[in-house]
Every structure is written in structure tokens, then in C-alpha cells.
Design a protein around this motif. Structure first.
Motif, PDB file in Angstrom:
ATOM      1  N   THR A  78     -62.466  40.213  78.018  1.00 15.37           N
ATOM      2  CA  THR A  78     -62.002  39.687  76.737  1.00 15.37           C
ATOM      3  C   THR A  78     -62.746  40.344  75.581  1.00 15.37           C
ATOM      4  OG1 THR A  78     -61.487  37.582  77.795  1.00 15.37           O
ATOM      5  CG2 THR A  78     -61.651  37.577  75.394  1.00 15.37           C
ATOM      6  N   GLY A  79     -64.055  40.469  75.722  1.00 15.57           N
ATOM      7  CA  GLY A  79     -64.854  41.109  74.685  1.00 15.57           C
ATOM      8  C   GLY A  79     -64.476  42.564  74.472  1.00 15.57           C
ATOM      9  N   LEU A  80     -64.244  43.279  75.560  1.00 18.03           N
ATOM     10  CA  LEU A  80     -63.839  44.678  75.448  1.00 18.03           C
ATOM     11  C   LEU A  80     -62.494  44.826  74.758  1.00 18.03           C
ATOM     12  CD1 LEU A  80     -64.889  46.252  78.847  1.00 18.03           C
ATOM     13  CD2 LEU A  80     -65.528  47.055  76.587  1.00 18.03           C
ATOM     14  N   ILE A  81     -61.554  43.975  75.100  1.00 16.30           N
ATOM     15  CA  ILE A  81     -60.225  44.059  74.498  1.00 16.30           C
ATOM     16  C   ILE A  81     -60.295  43.756  73.001  1.00 16.30           C
ATOM     17  CG2 ILE A  81     -57.939  42.985  74.459  1.00 16.30           C
ATOM     18  CD1 ILE A  81     -58.224  42.757  77.546  1.00 16.30           C
ATOM     19  N   ILE A  82     -61.025  42.704  72.638  1.00 22.63           N
ATOM     20  CA  ILE A  82     -61.152  42.359  71.225  1.00 22.63           C
ATOM     21  C   ILE A  82     -61.874  43.471  70.468  1.00 22.63           C
ATOM     22  CG2 ILE A  82     -62.273  40.766  69.608  1.00 22.63           C
ATOM     23  CD1 ILE A  82     -61.635  38.532  71.671  1.00 22.63           C
ATOM     24  N   PHE A  83     -62.973  43.980  71.041  1.00 21.69           N
ATOM     25  CA  PHE A  83     -63.704  45.074  70.407  1.00 21.69           C
ATOM     26  C   PHE A  83     -62.802  46.286  70.207  1.00 21.69           C
ATOM     27  CE2 PHE A  83     -65.877  49.124  71.204  1.00 21.69           C
ATOM     28  CZ  PHE A  83     -66.643  49.202  70.052  1.00 21.69           C
ATOM     29  N   THR A  84     -62.029  46.651  71.227  1.00 15.05           N
ATOM     30  CA  THR A  84     -61.157  47.815  71.143  1.00 15.05           C
ATOM     31  C   THR A  84     -60.117  47.646  70.055  1.00 15.05           C
ATOM     32  OG1 THR A  84     -61.460  48.221  73.497  1.00 15.05           O
ATOM     33  CG2 THR A  84     -59.593  49.292  72.453  1.00 15.05           C
ATOM     34  N   LEU A  85     -59.493  46.489  70.005  1.00 16.96           N
ATOM     35  CA  LEU A  85     -58.475  46.246  68.978  1.00 16.96           C
ATOM     36  C   LEU A  85     -59.057  46.323  67.573  1.00 16.96           C
ATOM     37  CD1 LEU A  85     -56.441  43.368  70.643  1.00 16.96           C
ATOM     38  CD2 LEU A  85     -55.714  45.734  70.284  1.00 16.96           C
ATOM     39  N   VAL A  86     -60.216  45.725  67.380  1.00  7.48           N
ATOM     40  CA  VAL A  86     -60.837  45.748  66.052  1.00  7.48           C
ATOM     41  C   VAL A  86     -61.309  47.161  65.713  1.00  7.48           C
ATOM     42  CG1 VAL A  86     -62.816  44.909  64.715  1.00  7.48           C
ATOM     43  CG2 VAL A  86     -61.484  43.321  66.106  1.00  7.48           C
ATOM     44  N   TYR A  87     -61.945  47.823  66.650  1.00  5.89           N
ATOM     45  CA  TYR A  87     -62.498  49.157  66.405  1.00  5.89           C
ATOM     46  C   TYR A  87     -61.408  50.175  66.087  1.00  5.89           C
ATOM     47  CZ  TYR A  87     -65.554  53.200  67.070  1.00  5.89           C
ATOM     48  OH  TYR A  87     -66.274  54.346  66.879  1.00  5.89           O
ATOM     49  N   LEU A  88     -60.317  50.122  66.826  1.00  5.24           N
ATOM     50  CA  LEU A  88     -59.240  51.093  66.606  1.00  5.24           C
ATOM     51  C   LEU A  88     -58.445  50.833  65.337  1.00  5.24           C
ATOM     52  CD1 LEU A  88     -57.834  51.594  70.209  1.00  5.24           C
ATOM     53  CD2 LEU A  88     -59.172  53.206  68.871  1.00  5.24           C
ATOM     54  N   ASN A  89     -58.368  49.569  64.925  1.00  8.14           N
ATOM     55  CA  ASN A  89     -57.515  49.220  63.798  1.00  8.14           C
ATOM     56  C   ASN A  89     -58.260  49.067  62.472  1.00  8.14           C
ATOM     57  OD1 ASN A  89     -54.912  49.140  65.072  1.00  8.14           O
ATOM     58  ND2 ASN A  89     -55.686  47.377  66.193  1.00  8.14           N
ATOM     59  N   THR A  90     -59.564  49.283  62.469  1.00  9.73           N
ATOM     60  CA  THR A  90     -60.316  49.245  61.220  1.00  9.73           C
ATOM     61  C   THR A  90     -60.897  50.618  60.972  1.00  9.73           C
ATOM     62  OG1 THR A  90     -62.305  48.497  62.372  1.00  9.73           O
ATOM     63  CG2 THR A  90     -60.919  46.798  61.391  1.00  9.73           C
ATOM     64  N   GLY A  91     -60.725  51.129  59.813  1.00  8.73           N
ATOM     65  CA  GLY A  91     -61.240  52.448  59.480  1.00  8.73           C
ATOM     66  C   GLY A  91     -60.356  53.543  60.067  1.00  8.73           C
ATOM     67  N   ASN A  92     -60.696  54.742  59.759  1.00  6.71           N
ATOM     68  CA  ASN A  92     -59.973  55.906  60.262  1.00  6.71           C
ATOM     69  C   ASN A  92     -60.883  56.697  61.190  1.00  6.71           C
ATOM     70  OD1 ASN A  92     -57.612  55.333  58.810  1.00  6.71           O
ATOM     71  ND2 ASN A  92     -58.508  56.216  56.966  1.00  6.71           N
TER      72      ASN A  92
END
Length: 105
Positions: free
Chosen positions: A87-101
Motif C-alpha cells: 500500500t505504501g509503495l503504491i501511494i508513494f508511486t502515485l504521488v511521486y509520478l504525479n507531482t513535479g516533472n
């Protein structure tokens, strides 16, 4: 017991894909990226994106191993650690990929 064996067998394709992606190849396996037009794909660092997704798949594979071990060894704590990790990995991935360029050239 058979559920744990099936889960461990499912880990093998994840590890193969993780290895393939961590080498910087296999961008066609990344959902969303493979559907972009070539002009859009040219704006992204494909190798860095593949390596990142490979690392995430290694983490998901580890969490799947923990889920299997929890059933096989009858240790409920491993189940919760595996679920929390995934769960933590999925949430981290979604936030990391969708914030910033991060992966734009």
C-alpha cells in the motif's frame, strides 16, 4: 499451503519484469506511457522512468513474498507488513509520478 505456493509463483513474472525494467528497457510495459504519441514520449526520460518502475516492482515483489510467507509460516504480522509495504509503495508511486516533472527531459 497451496495459496502460498501460487503467490510465490506469481512473484516470478514480477521479478522478471522488474529486472527487465531496471535495465532501462521495456517502456512499452508502462501503462499510459505506451499509449502516448511519439511527440509526447520524446519529452520523457524513458530510461529513468523504466528504472524507477523496476525498483517499484522489486518492492511489490518483496511484499508479495511477505504475503506468501505469512500464510506459509502462519505469522499474521508478516501479512500486515506485506500489506502495509504494498500500500505504501503504491501511494508513494502515485504521488511521486504525479507531482513535479521528475521524468521530463
Amino acid at each position: 499451503m497451496t495459496g502460498a505456493a501460487i503467490n510465490l509463483l506469481l512473484v516470478i513474472p514480477f521479478l522478471v519484469l522488474a529486472f527487465f525494467l531496471s535495465r532501462g528497457k521495456g517502456a512499452f510495459l508502462i501503462a499510459g506511457y505506451n499509449t502516448m504519441p511519439k511527440e509526447e514520449k520524446a519529452k520523457y526520460d524513458e530510461v529513468a522512468l523504466c528504472k524507477f518502475m523496476g525498483k517499484i516492482l522489486y518492492g511489490i515483489s518483496l511484499s508479495m513474498v511477505l504475503l506468501s510467507l505469512s500464510e506459509w509460516l502462519a505469522i499474521p504480522a508478516l501479512l500486515w507488513v506485506g500489506i502495509a509495504l504494498m500500500t505504501g509503495l503504491i501511494i508513494f508511486t502515485l504521488v511521486y509520478l504525479n507531482t513535479g516533472n521528475r521524468f521530463k527531459k
